[in-house]
Design a protein around this motif. Structure first.
Motif, short mmCIF file in Angstrom:
data_model
loop_
_atom_site.label_atom_id
_atom_site.label_comp_id
_atom_site.label_asym_id
_atom_site.label_seq_id
_atom_site.Cartn_x
_atom_site.Cartn_y
_atom_site.Cartn_z
N PHE A 52 -64.40 17.98 -30.03
CA PHE A 52 -64.30 18.17 -31.47
C PHE A 52 -63.48 17.06 -32.12
CE2 PHE A 52 -62.97 20.01 -35.48
CZ PHE A 52 -64.14 20.60 -35.92
N MET A 53 -62.42 16.63 -31.44
CA MET A 53 -61.61 15.54 -31.97
C MET A 53 -62.43 14.26 -32.11
SD MET A 53 -58.17 13.83 -30.34
CE MET A 53 -59.10 13.20 -28.92
N VAL A 54 -63.24 13.95 -31.09
CA VAL A 54 -64.03 12.72 -31.12
C VAL A 54 -65.13 12.81 -32.17
CG1 VAL A 54 -65.63 11.28 -29.78
CG2 VAL A 54 -63.52 12.11 -28.73
N VAL A 55 -65.82 13.95 -32.26
CA VAL A 55 -66.93 14.04 -33.22
C VAL A 55 -66.41 14.04 -34.66
CG1 VAL A 55 -67.20 16.56 -33.53
CG2 VAL A 55 -69.21 15.07 -33.50
N THR A 56 -65.21 14.57 -34.87
CA THR A 56 -64.62 14.50 -36.21
C THR A 56 -64.32 13.05 -36.59
OG1 THR A 56 -63.69 16.72 -36.01
CG2 THR A 56 -62.68 15.25 -37.63
N LYS A 57 -63.84 12.28 -35.63
CA LYS A 57 -63.60 10.86 -35.87
C LYS A 57 -64.91 10.14 -36.16
CE LYS A 57 -61.44 6.83 -33.67
NZ LYS A 57 -60.75 6.34 -32.44
N LYS B 111 -68.58 7.61 -40.12
CA LYS B 111 -69.93 7.56 -40.71
C LYS B 111 -69.87 7.83 -42.22
CE LYS B 111 -74.57 8.07 -39.73
NZ LYS B 111 -75.44 7.68 -38.63
N ALA B 112 -69.07 8.83 -42.62
CA ALA B 112 -68.97 9.17 -44.04
C ALA B 112 -68.39 8.02 -44.85
CB ALA B 112 -68.12 10.42 -44.20
N THR C 192 -74.08 16.10 -43.66
CA THR C 192 -73.89 16.37 -42.24
C THR C 192 -72.54 15.95 -41.68
OG1 THR C 192 -74.91 14.26 -41.65
CG2 THR C 192 -76.37 16.17 -41.84
N THR C 193 -71.70 15.26 -42.45
CA THR C 193 -70.49 14.68 -41.88
C THR C 193 -69.21 15.45 -42.22
OG1 THR C 193 -70.50 13.14 -43.75
CG2 THR C 193 -71.36 12.32 -41.66
N ARG C 194 -69.30 16.50 -43.02
CA ARG C 194 -68.14 17.34 -43.32
C ARG C 194 -68.52 18.80 -43.12
NH1 ARG C 194 -66.75 17.90 -48.22
NH2 ARG C 194 -64.51 18.17 -47.95
N LEU C 195 -67.67 19.56 -42.45
CA LEU C 195 -67.99 20.97 -42.23
C LEU C 195 -68.15 21.72 -43.54
CD1 LEU C 195 -65.70 21.85 -39.18
CD2 LEU C 195 -68.21 21.75 -39.22
N GLU C 196 -67.36 21.36 -44.55
CA GLU C 196 -67.48 22.05 -45.83
C GLU C 196 -68.84 21.80 -46.47
OE1 GLU C 196 -63.21 21.35 -44.89
OE2 GLU C 196 -65.03 20.11 -44.85
#
Length: 479
Positions: A199-204, A209-210, A376-380
Protein backbone atom coordinates in the motif's frame (compact mmCIF):
# COMPACT_ATOMS: atom_id res chain seq x y z
CA UNK A 1 1.45 35.90 -47.86
CA UNK A 2 3.96 33.18 -46.98
CA UNK A 3 2.77 30.68 -44.39
CA UNK A 4 5.22 29.70 -41.66
CA UNK A 5 4.85 25.93 -41.48
CA UNK A 6 7.12 25.78 -38.42
CA UNK A 7 4.61 27.96 -36.56
CA UNK A 8 1.82 25.69 -37.79
CA UNK A 9 3.78 22.73 -36.46
CA UNK A 10 4.06 24.38 -33.05
CA UNK A 11 0.31 25.03 -33.04
CA UNK A 12 -0.40 21.43 -34.04
CA UNK A 13 1.87 20.04 -31.34
CA UNK A 14 0.14 22.24 -28.77
CA UNK A 15 -3.26 21.01 -29.96
CA UNK A 16 -2.10 17.41 -29.57
CA UNK A 17 -0.81 18.09 -26.07
CA UNK A 18 -4.13 19.64 -25.10
CA UNK A 19 -6.11 16.78 -26.67
CA UNK A 20 -7.66 18.95 -29.39
CA UNK A 21 -7.27 16.11 -31.84
CA UNK A 22 -9.39 17.24 -34.79
CA UNK A 23 -7.58 20.57 -34.78
CA UNK A 24 -4.20 18.83 -34.61
CA UNK A 25 -5.06 16.64 -37.60
CA UNK A 26 -6.22 19.63 -39.65
CA UNK A 27 -3.02 21.54 -38.87
CA UNK A 28 -0.73 18.63 -39.71
CA UNK A 29 -2.65 18.03 -42.94
CA UNK A 30 -2.00 21.65 -43.87
CA UNK A 31 1.67 21.22 -43.04
CA UNK A 32 2.13 18.20 -45.34
CA UNK A 33 0.47 20.18 -48.11
CA UNK A 34 3.03 22.94 -47.65
CA UNK A 35 6.08 20.71 -47.13
CA UNK A 36 5.24 17.26 -48.56
CA UNK A 37 8.85 16.21 -48.95
CA UNK A 38 9.57 16.14 -45.20
CA UNK A 39 9.03 12.66 -43.74
CA UNK A 40 8.76 13.97 -40.17
CA UNK A 41 5.66 15.96 -41.11
CA UNK A 42 3.95 12.81 -42.37
CA UNK A 43 5.08 10.99 -39.22
CA UNK A 44 3.46 13.67 -37.05
CA UNK A 45 0.27 13.48 -39.11
CA UNK A 46 0.19 9.74 -38.47
CA UNK A 47 0.55 10.32 -34.74
CA UNK A 48 -2.28 12.87 -34.76
CA UNK A 49 -4.58 10.69 -36.83
CA UNK A 50 -4.06 7.74 -34.52
CA UNK A 51 -4.98 9.99 -31.57
CA UNK A 52 -8.13 10.99 -33.45
CA UNK A 53 -8.87 7.27 -34.02
CA UNK A 54 -8.47 7.48 -37.80
CA UNK A 55 -6.47 4.27 -37.97
CA UNK A 56 -6.44 3.83 -41.73
CA UNK A 57 -5.35 7.44 -42.15
CA UNK A 58 -2.63 7.01 -39.55
CA UNK A 59 -1.27 3.88 -41.23
CA UNK A 60 -1.21 5.65 -44.58
CA UNK A 61 0.58 8.69 -43.13
CA UNK A 62 3.29 6.54 -41.52
CA UNK A 63 3.76 4.68 -44.82
CA UNK A 64 4.12 8.00 -46.61
CA UNK A 65 6.70 9.09 -44.02
CA UNK A 66 8.75 5.99 -44.77
CA UNK A 67 8.50 6.52 -48.54
CA UNK A 68 9.44 10.20 -48.34
CA UNK A 69 12.33 9.41 -46.04
CA UNK A 70 14.49 11.71 -44.01
CA UNK A 71 13.32 10.26 -40.70
CA UNK A 72 15.88 10.30 -37.92
CA UNK A 73 14.60 6.95 -36.63
CA UNK A 74 12.62 5.28 -39.43
CA UNK A 75 12.02 2.21 -37.25
CA UNK A 76 9.71 4.36 -35.11
CA UNK A 77 7.20 4.56 -37.96
CA UNK A 78 7.10 0.76 -38.12
CA UNK A 79 6.68 0.53 -34.34
CA UNK A 80 3.79 3.00 -34.41
CA UNK A 81 2.14 1.11 -37.26
CA UNK A 82 2.54 -2.08 -35.20
CA UNK A 83 0.82 -0.49 -32.21
CA UNK A 84 -2.16 0.43 -34.38
CA UNK A 85 -2.39 -3.07 -35.81
CA UNK A 86 -2.09 -4.67 -32.36
CA UNK A 87 -4.06 -2.37 -30.08
CA UNK A 88 -6.61 -0.77 -32.39
CA UNK A 89 -7.23 -3.27 -35.17
CA UNK A 90 -6.48 -6.57 -33.44
CA UNK A 91 -4.23 -7.71 -36.29
CA UNK A 92 -1.34 -9.34 -34.47
CA UNK A 93 0.34 -10.85 -37.51
CA UNK A 94 0.53 -7.48 -39.24
CA UNK A 95 1.82 -5.98 -36.00
CA UNK A 96 4.59 -8.56 -35.73
CA UNK A 97 5.63 -7.98 -39.33
CA UNK A 98 5.99 -4.25 -38.65
CA UNK A 99 8.04 -4.87 -35.51
CA UNK A 100 10.34 -7.23 -37.38
CA UNK A 101 10.84 -4.52 -40.00
CA UNK A 102 11.73 -2.08 -37.23
CA UNK A 103 14.25 -4.52 -35.77
CA UNK A 104 15.87 -5.08 -39.14
CA UNK A 105 16.52 -1.33 -39.28
CA UNK A 106 17.54 -1.00 -35.61
CA UNK A 107 18.20 -4.41 -33.98
CA UNK A 108 18.47 -2.86 -30.50
CA UNK A 109 15.44 -0.61 -30.59
CA UNK A 110 13.92 -0.81 -27.11
CA UNK A 111 10.46 0.27 -28.27
CA UNK A 112 10.28 -2.47 -30.88
CA UNK A 113 11.37 -5.16 -28.41
CA UNK A 114 8.98 -3.89 -25.72
CA UNK A 115 5.99 -3.85 -28.06
CA UNK A 116 6.92 -7.28 -29.36
CA UNK A 117 6.84 -8.45 -25.75
CA UNK A 118 3.39 -6.94 -25.28
CA UNK A 119 2.18 -8.63 -28.45
CA UNK A 120 3.38 -11.99 -27.20
CA UNK A 121 1.61 -11.34 -23.90
CA UNK A 122 -1.72 -10.87 -25.67
CA UNK A 123 -1.23 -14.33 -27.19
CA UNK A 124 -0.23 -16.03 -23.94
CA UNK A 125 3.38 -16.63 -25.07
CA UNK A 126 4.96 -15.93 -21.70
CA UNK A 127 8.53 -17.04 -22.37
CA UNK A 128 8.66 -15.23 -25.70
CA UNK A 129 7.30 -12.13 -23.99
CA UNK A 130 9.87 -12.38 -21.21
CA UNK A 131 12.71 -12.72 -23.73
CA UNK A 132 11.50 -9.69 -25.71
CA UNK A 133 11.21 -7.51 -22.59
CA UNK A 134 14.70 -8.62 -21.53
CA UNK A 135 16.01 -7.49 -24.93
CA UNK A 136 14.34 -4.11 -24.37
CA UNK A 137 16.10 -3.74 -21.00
CA UNK A 138 19.42 -4.83 -22.52
CA UNK A 139 18.99 -2.15 -25.18
CA UNK A 140 18.15 0.49 -22.56
CA UNK A 141 18.56 -0.25 -18.84
CA UNK A 142 16.11 2.59 -18.13
CA UNK A 143 13.29 1.07 -20.23
CA UNK A 144 10.85 1.27 -17.33
CA UNK A 145 7.80 -0.35 -18.98
CA UNK A 146 9.84 -3.46 -19.79
CA UNK A 147 11.09 -3.69 -16.18
CA UNK A 148 7.47 -3.39 -15.02
CA UNK A 149 6.30 -6.17 -17.33
CA UNK A 150 9.17 -8.45 -16.30
CA UNK A 151 8.04 -8.05 -12.71
CA UNK A 152 4.50 -8.99 -13.69
CA UNK A 153 5.67 -12.03 -15.64
CA UNK A 154 7.76 -13.36 -12.74
CA UNK A 155 5.68 -16.03 -11.01
CA UNK A 156 7.63 -16.00 -7.73
CA UNK A 157 6.47 -12.81 -5.99
CA UNK A 158 9.57 -12.43 -3.83
CA UNK A 159 11.80 -12.76 -6.88
CA UNK A 160 9.62 -10.19 -8.65
CA UNK A 161 10.09 -7.82 -5.71
CA UNK A 162 13.85 -8.26 -5.88
CA UNK A 163 13.93 -7.66 -9.65
CA UNK A 164 11.84 -4.50 -9.40
CA UNK A 165 13.72 -3.05 -6.44
CA UNK A 166 16.94 -3.62 -8.36
CA UNK A 167 15.44 -1.92 -11.39
CA UNK A 168 14.50 1.17 -9.38
CA UNK A 169 18.11 1.41 -8.19
CA UNK A 170 19.45 1.62 -11.74
CA UNK A 171 18.98 5.36 -11.98
CA UNK A 172 16.51 8.15 -12.58
CA UNK A 173 13.71 7.02 -14.88
CA UNK A 174 12.25 9.59 -17.26
CA UNK A 175 8.60 10.58 -17.36
CA UNK A 176 6.25 8.12 -15.72
CA UNK A 177 8.90 5.40 -15.73
CA UNK A 178 9.36 5.19 -11.96
CA UNK A 179 5.61 4.97 -11.36
CA UNK A 180 5.27 2.10 -13.87
CA UNK A 181 7.84 0.09 -11.93
CA UNK A 182 6.30 1.09 -8.59
CA UNK A 183 2.86 -0.16 -9.66
CA UNK A 184 4.41 -3.48 -10.66
CA UNK A 185 6.33 -3.61 -7.38
CA UNK A 186 3.20 -2.89 -5.35
CA UNK A 187 1.39 -5.78 -7.02
CA UNK A 188 4.36 -8.09 -6.43
CA UNK A 189 4.35 -7.13 -2.75
CA UNK A 190 0.60 -7.79 -2.68
CA UNK A 191 1.15 -11.26 -4.15
CA UNK A 192 3.83 -11.86 -1.50
CA UNK A 193 1.39 -10.95 1.28
CA UNK A 194 3.39 -7.84 2.27
CA UNK A 195 0.29 -5.67 2.32
CA UNK A 196 1.43 -2.60 4.26
CA UNK A 197 4.52 -2.28 2.06
CA UNK A 198 2.36 -2.78 -1.02
CA UNK A 199 0.00 0.00 0.00
CA UNK A 200 2.87 2.38 0.76
CA UNK A 201 4.44 1.77 -2.66
CA UNK A 202 1.19 2.03 -4.64
CA UNK A 203 0.30 5.27 -2.86
CA UNK A 204 3.66 6.67 -3.92
CA UNK A 205 3.09 5.48 -7.49
CA UNK A 206 -0.37 7.07 -7.64
CA UNK A 207 0.90 10.36 -6.23
CA UNK A 208 3.65 10.44 -8.84
CA UNK A 209 1.14 9.68 -11.60
CA UNK A 210 -1.35 12.29 -10.38
CA UNK A 211 1.33 14.99 -10.26
CA UNK A 212 2.10 14.43 -13.95
CA UNK A 213 -1.52 14.31 -15.18
CA UNK A 214 -2.42 17.11 -17.57
CA UNK A 215 -5.16 19.46 -16.33
CA UNK A 216 -7.78 18.33 -18.85
CA UNK A 217 -7.59 14.77 -17.47
CA UNK A 218 -7.90 15.57 -13.77
CA UNK A 219 -11.01 14.22 -12.10
CA UNK A 220 -13.71 16.77 -11.37
CA UNK A 221 -16.22 15.23 -8.93
CA UNK A 222 -18.77 18.02 -9.38
CA UNK A 223 -18.66 17.77 -13.17
CA UNK A 224 -19.02 13.98 -13.10
CA UNK A 225 -21.96 14.14 -10.70
CA UNK A 226 -23.56 16.75 -12.96
CA UNK A 227 -23.18 14.41 -15.94
CA UNK A 228 -24.92 11.62 -14.03
CA UNK A 229 -27.68 14.05 -13.03
CA UNK A 230 -28.11 15.01 -16.68
CA UNK A 231 -28.24 11.38 -17.82
CA UNK A 232 -30.87 10.49 -15.26
CA UNK A 233 -32.95 13.53 -16.26
CA UNK A 234 -32.53 12.84 -19.99
CA UNK A 235 -33.73 9.24 -19.80
CA UNK A 236 -36.54 8.99 -17.23
CA UNK A 237 -38.10 6.24 -19.34
CA UNK A 238 -37.09 3.73 -21.97
CA UNK A 239 -36.34 5.48 -25.31
CA UNK A 240 -39.05 4.96 -27.89
CA UNK A 241 -38.35 2.52 -30.67
CA UNK A 242 -38.95 -1.10 -31.56
CA UNK A 243 -36.43 -3.90 -31.68
CA UNK A 244 -34.79 -4.21 -35.10
CA UNK A 245 -32.87 -6.82 -37.01
CA UNK A 246 -29.27 -6.47 -35.91
CA UNK A 247 -30.04 -5.42 -32.34
CA UNK A 248 -28.59 -8.71 -31.07
CA UNK A 249 -25.36 -8.52 -33.07
CA UNK A 250 -23.52 -6.49 -30.42
CA UNK A 251 -22.98 -7.86 -26.93
CA UNK A 252 -22.64 -4.69 -24.92
CA UNK A 253 -20.76 -5.28 -21.66
CA UNK A 254 -20.58 -2.48 -19.14
CA UNK A 255 -19.84 -1.86 -15.49
CA UNK A 256 -16.74 -0.76 -13.66
CA UNK A 257 -13.21 -1.34 -14.83
CA UNK A 258 -11.80 -4.20 -12.71
CA UNK A 259 -15.22 -5.82 -12.34
CA UNK A 260 -14.45 -8.96 -14.37
CA UNK A 261 -15.31 -7.84 -17.89
CA UNK A 262 -12.14 -9.34 -19.39
CA UNK A 263 -12.80 -12.69 -17.78
CA UNK A 264 -16.43 -12.55 -18.90
CA UNK A 265 -15.52 -11.72 -22.49
CA UNK A 266 -12.76 -14.31 -22.58
CA UNK A 267 -15.21 -17.03 -21.54
CA UNK A 268 -17.91 -15.83 -23.95
CA UNK A 269 -15.39 -15.85 -26.81
CA UNK A 270 -15.21 -19.64 -26.50
CA UNK A 271 -18.67 -19.77 -28.04
CA UNK A 272 -18.40 -20.37 -31.80
CA UNK A 273 -20.93 -17.60 -32.57
CA UNK A 274 -19.22 -14.88 -30.49
CA UNK A 275 -16.14 -12.84 -31.40
CA UNK A 276 -14.33 -10.77 -28.76
CA UNK A 277 -14.17 -7.10 -29.71
CA UNK A 278 -12.40 -5.92 -26.58
CA UNK A 279 -12.71 -2.34 -25.40
CA UNK A 280 -14.19 -0.72 -28.49
CA UNK A 281 -14.21 3.05 -28.39
CA UNK A 282 -17.01 3.47 -30.95
CA UNK A 283 -19.62 4.67 -28.45
CA UNK A 284 -17.37 7.13 -26.54
CA UNK A 285 -16.12 8.57 -29.83
CA UNK A 286 -19.68 8.89 -31.07
CA UNK A 287 -20.50 10.89 -27.97
CA UNK A 288 -17.39 13.05 -28.28
CA UNK A 289 -17.57 13.78 -31.99
CA UNK A 290 -21.25 13.56 -32.93
CA UNK A 291 -23.40 14.20 -29.88
CA UNK A 292 -22.33 17.37 -28.13
CA UNK A 293 -23.69 18.76 -25.90
CA UNK A 294 -24.26 15.38 -24.29
CA UNK A 295 -26.72 13.94 -23.40
CA UNK A 296 -29.08 16.60 -24.80
CA UNK A 297 -28.00 15.97 -28.39
CA UNK A 298 -28.49 12.22 -27.96
CA UNK A 299 -32.06 12.66 -26.75
CA UNK A 300 -32.89 14.81 -29.79
CA UNK A 301 -31.64 12.34 -32.42
CA UNK A 302 -33.59 12.42 -35.64
CA UNK A 303 -34.37 9.27 -37.59
CA UNK A 304 -31.65 9.80 -40.20
CA UNK A 305 -28.95 10.63 -37.67
CA UNK A 306 -29.94 7.69 -35.49
CA UNK A 307 -29.74 5.35 -38.48
CA UNK A 308 -26.32 6.70 -39.50
CA UNK A 309 -24.90 6.24 -36.00
CA UNK A 310 -26.34 2.76 -35.74
CA UNK A 311 -24.80 1.73 -39.07
CA UNK A 312 -21.46 3.26 -38.10
CA UNK A 313 -21.42 1.17 -34.93
CA UNK A 314 -22.32 -2.02 -36.79
CA UNK A 315 -19.50 -1.25 -39.24
CA UNK A 316 -17.12 -1.08 -36.27
CA UNK A 317 -18.24 -4.60 -35.29
CA UNK A 318 -17.63 -5.79 -38.85
CA UNK A 319 -14.05 -4.57 -38.59
CA UNK A 320 -13.61 -6.94 -35.64
CA UNK A 321 -15.17 -9.96 -37.34
CA UNK A 322 -17.57 -9.69 -40.26
CA UNK A 323 -18.57 -13.35 -40.08
CA UNK A 324 -19.38 -13.65 -36.36
CA UNK A 325 -23.05 -13.63 -35.42
CA UNK A 326 -22.22 -11.59 -32.30
CA UNK A 327 -19.33 -9.31 -31.33
CA UNK A 328 -18.71 -8.29 -27.74
CA UNK A 329 -17.88 -4.71 -26.78
CA UNK A 330 -16.50 -4.66 -23.26
CA UNK A 331 -15.87 -0.93 -22.97
CA UNK A 332 -16.83 -0.87 -19.28
CA UNK A 333 -17.60 2.84 -18.97
CA UNK A 334 -20.34 2.46 -21.56
CA UNK A 335 -22.53 2.24 -18.46
CA UNK A 336 -22.65 6.02 -18.88
CA UNK A 337 -24.25 5.60 -22.30
CA UNK A 338 -26.97 2.99 -21.86
CA UNK A 339 -29.63 5.53 -22.80
CA UNK A 340 -27.89 6.16 -26.11
CA UNK A 341 -27.20 2.46 -26.68
CA UNK A 342 -30.85 1.57 -26.15
CA UNK A 343 -31.85 4.40 -28.49
CA UNK A 344 -29.69 2.97 -31.27
CA UNK A 345 -30.39 -0.70 -30.46
CA UNK A 346 -33.80 -0.90 -28.72
CA UNK A 347 -33.81 -4.69 -28.58
CA UNK A 348 -30.25 -5.11 -27.31
CA UNK A 349 -29.75 -6.76 -23.93
CA UNK A 350 -26.92 -5.35 -21.81
CA UNK A 351 -24.39 -7.40 -19.85
CA UNK A 352 -23.54 -5.71 -16.57
CA UNK A 353 -20.42 -7.05 -14.87
CA UNK A 354 -20.63 -6.39 -11.13
CA UNK A 355 -18.18 -6.90 -8.28
CA UNK A 356 -17.88 -6.00 -4.61
CA UNK A 357 -17.20 -2.24 -4.65
CA UNK A 358 -14.41 -2.36 -2.07
CA UNK A 359 -12.57 -4.98 -4.14
CA UNK A 360 -13.05 -2.79 -7.20
CA UNK A 361 -11.63 0.19 -5.29
CA UNK A 362 -8.49 -1.70 -4.27
CA UNK A 363 -7.99 -3.20 -7.73
CA UNK A 364 -8.39 0.23 -9.31
CA UNK A 365 -5.89 1.83 -6.94
CA UNK A 366 -3.31 -0.86 -7.72
CA UNK A 367 -3.57 -0.58 -11.51
CA UNK A 368 -1.50 1.77 -13.65
CA UNK A 369 -4.34 3.28 -15.69
CA UNK A 370 -3.91 5.51 -18.71
CA UNK A 371 -3.78 9.23 -18.02
CA UNK A 372 -7.35 9.99 -19.07
CA UNK A 373 -8.83 7.84 -16.29
CA UNK A 374 -8.57 10.73 -13.91
CA UNK A 375 -10.37 9.23 -10.93
CA UNK A 376 -7.97 6.34 -10.37
CA UNK A 377 -5.09 7.89 -8.40
CA UNK A 378 -6.87 9.04 -5.20
CA UNK A 379 -9.02 6.84 -2.98
CA UNK A 380 -11.44 9.72 -2.45
CA UNK A 381 -11.93 10.11 -6.20
CA UNK A 382 -12.32 6.36 -6.69
CA UNK A 383 -15.00 6.33 -3.98
CA UNK A 384 -16.84 9.23 -5.60
CA UNK A 385 -16.75 7.60 -9.03
CA UNK A 386 -18.04 4.30 -7.62
CA UNK A 387 -20.88 6.12 -5.88
CA UNK A 388 -21.93 7.82 -9.11
CA UNK A 389 -21.75 4.50 -10.95
CA UNK A 390 -24.00 2.89 -8.36
CA UNK A 391 -26.47 5.77 -8.57
CA UNK A 392 -26.65 5.62 -12.36
CA UNK A 393 -26.88 1.82 -12.58
CA UNK A 394 -29.75 1.88 -10.09
CA UNK A 395 -31.51 4.30 -12.44
CA UNK A 396 -30.84 2.18 -15.54
CA UNK A 397 -32.13 -0.90 -13.72
CA UNK A 398 -35.39 0.91 -13.10
CA UNK A 399 -35.65 2.01 -16.74
CA UNK A 400 -34.51 -1.12 -18.57
CA UNK A 401 -35.35 -3.88 -16.11
CA UNK A 402 -34.63 -7.39 -17.37
CA UNK A 403 -32.83 -6.04 -20.44
CA UNK A 404 -29.83 -5.67 -18.12
CA UNK A 405 -28.26 -9.06 -17.40
CA UNK A 406 -25.95 -8.88 -14.39
CA UNK A 407 -22.94 -11.19 -14.22
CA UNK A 408 -21.50 -11.23 -10.71
CA UNK A 409 -17.73 -11.57 -10.55
CA UNK A 410 -17.83 -13.59 -7.35
CA UNK A 411 -20.06 -16.20 -9.01
CA UNK A 412 -18.11 -16.19 -12.27
CA UNK A 413 -14.84 -17.25 -10.67
CA UNK A 414 -16.60 -20.11 -8.87
CA UNK A 415 -19.02 -21.35 -11.54
CA UNK A 416 -18.62 -19.48 -14.84
CA UNK A 417 -21.13 -21.62 -16.70
CA UNK A 418 -23.87 -20.78 -14.21
CA UNK A 419 -22.90 -17.11 -14.15
CA UNK A 420 -23.02 -16.82 -17.95
CA UNK A 421 -26.14 -18.93 -18.54
CA UNK A 422 -28.44 -15.84 -18.45
CA UNK A 423 -26.22 -14.17 -21.07
CA UNK A 424 -26.53 -17.08 -23.48
CA UNK A 425 -30.27 -17.15 -22.84
CA UNK A 426 -30.67 -13.43 -23.58
CA UNK A 427 -29.01 -13.90 -26.98
CA UNK A 428 -30.73 -17.22 -27.72
CA UNK A 429 -27.47 -19.15 -27.75
CA UNK A 430 -26.67 -22.71 -26.79
CA UNK A 431 -24.87 -22.49 -23.45
CA UNK A 432 -23.25 -25.89 -23.95
CA UNK A 433 -21.35 -24.57 -26.96
CA UNK A 434 -19.93 -21.82 -24.78
CA UNK A 435 -18.49 -24.36 -22.35
CA UNK A 436 -16.23 -25.83 -25.03
CA UNK A 437 -12.45 -25.74 -24.82
CA UNK A 438 -12.16 -23.66 -27.98
CA UNK A 439 -9.12 -21.39 -27.92
CA UNK A 440 -9.93 -18.05 -26.35
CA UNK A 441 -9.29 -14.71 -28.01
CA UNK A 442 -6.16 -12.59 -27.48
CA UNK A 443 -6.35 -10.50 -24.31
CA UNK A 444 -5.37 -6.82 -24.59
CA UNK A 445 -6.00 -5.58 -21.06
CA UNK A 446 -4.07 -5.62 -17.76
CA UNK A 447 -5.92 -8.86 -16.93
CA UNK A 448 -3.95 -10.76 -19.59
CA UNK A 449 -2.41 -13.34 -17.29
CA UNK A 450 -5.18 -13.46 -14.68
CA UNK A 451 -7.78 -14.65 -17.20
CA UNK A 452 -5.42 -17.22 -18.72
CA UNK A 453 -4.81 -19.01 -15.43
CA UNK A 454 -7.10 -21.32 -13.55
CA UNK A 455 -10.13 -19.67 -12.03
CA UNK A 456 -9.66 -18.96 -8.34
CA UNK A 457 -11.28 -16.97 -5.55
CA UNK A 458 -8.10 -15.24 -4.39
CA UNK A 459 -9.32 -11.80 -5.47
CA UNK A 460 -12.57 -12.05 -3.51
CA UNK A 461 -12.45 -9.91 -0.35
CA UNK A 462 -8.99 -8.66 -1.30
CA UNK A 463 -10.00 -5.37 0.28
CA UNK A 464 -9.72 -6.87 3.75
CA UNK A 465 -5.94 -6.86 3.40
CA UNK A 466 -6.14 -3.07 3.20
CA UNK A 467 -9.11 -2.47 5.46
CA UNK A 468 -7.38 0.09 7.67
CA UNK A 469 -6.59 2.25 4.63
CA UNK A 470 -10.09 2.25 3.15
CA UNK A 471 -11.89 4.54 5.59
CA UNK A 472 -12.63 7.27 3.01
CA UNK A 473 -14.02 4.71 0.55
CA UNK A 474 -16.22 2.94 3.08
CA UNK A 475 -17.53 6.22 4.46
CA UNK A 476 -18.34 7.61 1.03
CA UNK A 477 -20.14 4.45 -0.04
CA UNK A 478 -21.82 3.74 3.28
CA UNK A 479 -20.15 0.34 3.56
Amino acid sequence: MEIDWAELSEQATRALREDRLAEAVALFERIVELVPEAGNNWFNLGYAKRGARDFDGALAAYSKALRVGGLGEPQAAHVNRAIIFKDDLGQNREAERELRKALRIAPNDQHAWFNLGLLYETEGRKEDARAAHQRAVAADPLCAPAHARLGTLEEDPERAVALLVAALRRGVFPGEGASAIEFSLANALDRAGRYDEAFMVVTKANARKAAMRRPQFRYDPAAHAALVDALIAAYPDRPSGRAEHGDLRPIFMCGLFRSGSTLCENRLARHPRIAAGGELDAIPLMVRDELQPYPAAAVQLGTDKRGALREAYLAALDRVDRRAAHVSDKRSDNFLHLGLIKTLFPGAPIVHTARDLLDVAVSTYFLDFAEHFGHTTRLEDIAHYLGQYRRLMDHWAGVFGDDIVTVQYEQMVVDPDAALAPVYSAWGLDAAAGASKRKAAPVRTPSTWAVRGKLHTGSIDRWRNYERHLGPVREALGL
